[in-house]
Design an enzyme around this catalytic site. Sequence first.
Site, PDB file in Angstrom:
ATOM      1  N   GLN A   1       1.345   2.238  -6.108  1.00 45.47           N
ATOM      2  CA  GLN A   1       1.890   2.337  -4.754  1.00 45.47           C
ATOM      3  C   GLN A   1       1.205   1.338  -3.830  1.00 45.47           C
ATOM      4  O   GLN A   1       0.187   1.631  -3.217  1.00 45.47           O
ATOM      5  CB  GLN A   1       1.749   3.755  -4.210  1.00 45.47           C
ATOM      6  CG  GLN A   1       2.503   3.923  -2.924  1.00 45.47           C
ATOM      7  CD  GLN A   1       2.728   5.362  -2.555  1.00 45.47           C
ATOM      8  OE1 GLN A   1       2.344   6.285  -3.247  1.00 45.47           O
ATOM      9  NE2 GLN A   1       3.361   5.556  -1.422  1.00 45.47           N
ATOM     10  N   PHE A   2       1.809   0.152  -3.713  1.00 41.18           N
ATOM     11  CA  PHE A   2       1.225  -0.897  -2.880  1.00 41.18           C
ATOM     12  C   PHE A   2       1.202  -0.499  -1.413  1.00 41.18           C
ATOM     13  O   PHE A   2       0.400  -1.021  -0.641  1.00 41.18           O
ATOM     14  CB  PHE A   2       1.964  -2.223  -3.076  1.00 41.18           C
ATOM     15  CG  PHE A   2       3.291  -2.320  -2.386  1.00 41.18           C
ATOM     16  CD1 PHE A   2       3.386  -2.916  -1.139  1.00 41.18           C
ATOM     17  CD2 PHE A   2       4.449  -1.825  -2.981  1.00 41.18           C
ATOM     18  CE1 PHE A   2       4.607  -3.013  -0.496  1.00 41.18           C
ATOM     19  CE2 PHE A   2       5.661  -1.916  -2.353  1.00 41.18           C
ATOM     20  CZ  PHE A   2       5.753  -2.503  -1.109  1.00 41.18           C
ATOM     21  N   THR A   3       2.039   0.446  -1.000  1.00 39.08           N
ATOM     22  CA  THR A   3       2.087   0.824   0.416  1.00 39.08           C
ATOM     23  C   THR A   3       0.812   1.515   0.884  1.00 39.08           C
ATOM     24  O   THR A   3       0.609   1.680   2.091  1.00 39.08           O
ATOM     25  CB  THR A   3       3.303   1.720   0.727  1.00 39.08           C
ATOM     26  OG1 THR A   3       3.223   2.905  -0.049  1.00 39.08           O
ATOM     27  CG2 THR A   3       4.608   0.982   0.440  1.00 39.08           C
TER      28      THR A   3
END
Length: 147
Positions: free
Chosen positions: A78-80
């Site tokens: 999850q890059f967010t």
Amino acid sequence: MRAVIQRAVDASVSVNGETTGAIENGLVVLLGVTHEDTEEDAAYLVNKIVNLRIFEDEAGKMNLSLKDVGGDVLSVSQFTLYGDTQKGRRPSFIKAARPDQANNLYEHFNQLIREEKIAVETGVFGEMMDVRLTNRGPVTLIIDSKQ
């Protein structure tokens, strides 16, 4: 590296309606990678996550680890988690690692968990995923390898 961990009695991740990973008891780990992260960061997080005493013992106290309860991990990239919302209304993801670096460290993280004799189910790196879980407690923690 940054991980959001949630204690779950069941969880799954799917891509385009197809389940790619599911667990019945354990932890959902949402994992973010930033530019300066290394394999040492992954090792730190794995050690912390698999040994963190956040499962209840027979007295109802959070005194048992993932290893103690024989739980599994549902690991989702999850890059967010490295989204910056300080300016404006649209998050900036400049702190997130490039996909090739992030995927390599994500895969390394998962392999280190497997080496701890813990089953790991995953999503699909870089894809739009639907994550479902029943969070027991609820118990949700954020662990950052740099803090």
